[in-house]
Design an enzyme around this catalytic site. Structure first.
Site, short mmCIF file in Angstrom:
data_model
loop_
_atom_site.label_atom_id
_atom_site.label_comp_id
_atom_site.label_asym_id
_atom_site.label_seq_id
_atom_site.Cartn_x
_atom_site.Cartn_y
_atom_site.Cartn_z
N ASP A 17 0.84 -1.21 0.00
CA ASP A 17 0.00 0.00 0.00
C ASP A 17 0.88 1.26 0.00
OD1 ASP A 17 0.87 -0.22 2.59
OD2 ASP A 17 -1.11 -0.07 3.52
N SER A 18 2.22 1.06 0.00
CA SER A 18 3.13 2.18 -0.27
C SER A 18 2.88 2.71 -1.69
CB SER A 18 4.59 1.74 -0.10
OG SER A 18 4.84 0.56 -0.82
N GLU A 49 -1.40 -5.73 8.44
CA GLU A 49 -0.58 -5.19 9.52
C GLU A 49 -1.19 -5.50 10.88
OE1 GLU A 49 0.20 -1.00 8.90
OE2 GLU A 49 1.01 -1.35 6.90
N GLU A 53 9.26 -4.61 10.50
CA GLU A 53 9.65 -3.27 10.03
C GLU A 53 10.16 -2.42 11.17
OE1 GLU A 53 6.89 -1.24 7.43
OE2 GLU A 53 8.11 0.59 7.43
O1 KIV Z 1 3.55 -1.18 1.59
C1 KIV Z 1 4.74 -1.48 1.69
O2 KIV Z 1 5.59 -1.10 0.86
C2 KIV Z 1 5.15 -2.30 2.82
C3 KIV Z 1 6.62 -2.47 3.03
C4 KIV Z 1 7.13 -1.28 3.76
C5 KIV Z 1 6.93 -3.74 3.73
O3 KIV Z 1 4.34 -2.76 3.56
#
Ligand code: KIV
Length: 265
Positions: free
Chosen positions: A46-47, A116, A182
């Site tokens: 979701d980044s 998460e 993380e």
């Molecule tokens: O969304 C993302 O890129 C992540 C990574 C930081 C592991 O969850």
């Protein structure tokens, strides 16, 4: 070389102590490159929100947006194991909401979903796993909870290490196939990796995890700023800027197109 990485291979990598490589991907163009380069896992993270959609965090990202990115990545790969993030708001209300959202990501082509949270998300992980969908956990700093965690901060320093360990164990006990750690102190991540049977994938969690993940735009020099735990492996941003400057100049000076780029009749 494994033809197609599947969930059981992750376990095999851990047993053999073969480090697992994982990168984020959000579109077919880059997914094809990362797959061909032999990356074991691609995370449709979701980044996507901060890196591609112009949001300032992952919080606004919707399930529909994740589905578009997941379809693009899944269509482009042949070997890599594709994990798609359940975005904020798509799994917290109930286990049935979590299962419904996970099913959509799997129908879009993901091989597994990631969510998460540790102990507090064990029920959701168990319910999704029971629906036949592999789940990757994510503990330590969890960006979707940045408002309650006070921003991106290392989790698990001092006595807080016990909570991160309990979270990782809860994720495993609920049936997850792997867990992202993380921004966790390296010694804590090392202990967790030794204790768990499932692989740990670190991001800012030291060298002893079973694998590593980075946001591709960070590791490729496409971001204005990188966290301490990122290494820039290529200056793709600078190379792209050079290419565009050269193109603009060539068009303005009529150096492009040349005769070889032109249909003369
Ligand atoms: O969304 C993302 O890129 C992540 C990574 C930081 C592991 O969850």
């Amino acid at each position: 070389m494994i033809k197609r990485v599947r969930a059981h291979h992750l376990q095999q990598f851990k047993k053999e102590r073969t480090p697992i490589t994982m990168l984020t991907a959000y579109d077919a163009v880059t997914a094809r490159i990362f797959d061909a380069a032999g990356t074991d896992m691609l995370l449709v993270g979701d980044s996507y929100g901060n890196t591609m959609l112009g949001y300032d965090s992952t919080i606004p990202v919707s399930l529909d947006e994740m589905l578009v990115a997941t379809r693009a990545v899944a269509r482009a790969v042949t070997r890599t194991f594709v994990v798609a993030d359940l975005p904020f708001g798509s799994y917290e209300e109930s286990t049935s909401q979590a299962v419904q959202s996970a099913i959509k990501l799997i129908k879009a082509g993901a091989a597994a979903v990631k969510l998460e949270g540790g102990e507090r998300r064990a029920d959701a992980i168990r319910a999704i796993t029971d629906a036949g969908i592999p789940v990757v956990g994510h503990v330590g700093f969890t960006p979707q909870a940045e408002n309650s965690l006070g921003g991106p901060r290392v989790q698990g320093r001092g006595s807080a290490a016990e909570q991160v360990k309990a979270d990782a164990l809860a994720v495993q006990d609920a049936g997850a196939i792997a867990v992202v750690l993380e921004m966790v102190p390296a010694p804590v991540a090392k202990d967790i990796t030794a204790e768990l049977e499932i692989p740990t994938i670190g991001i800012g969690a030291g060298v002893d995890c079973d694998g590593q993940v980075l946001v591709w735009t960070d590791m490729a020099g496409m971001s204005d700023w990188q966290p301490k735990f990122v290494k820039v492996f290529g200056e793709i941003g600078a190379a792209l800027t050079d290419a565009v400057l050269t193109y603009n100049e060539a068009v303005r000076s009529r150096a492009f197109p040349e005769e070889k780029h032109t249909f003369l009749e």
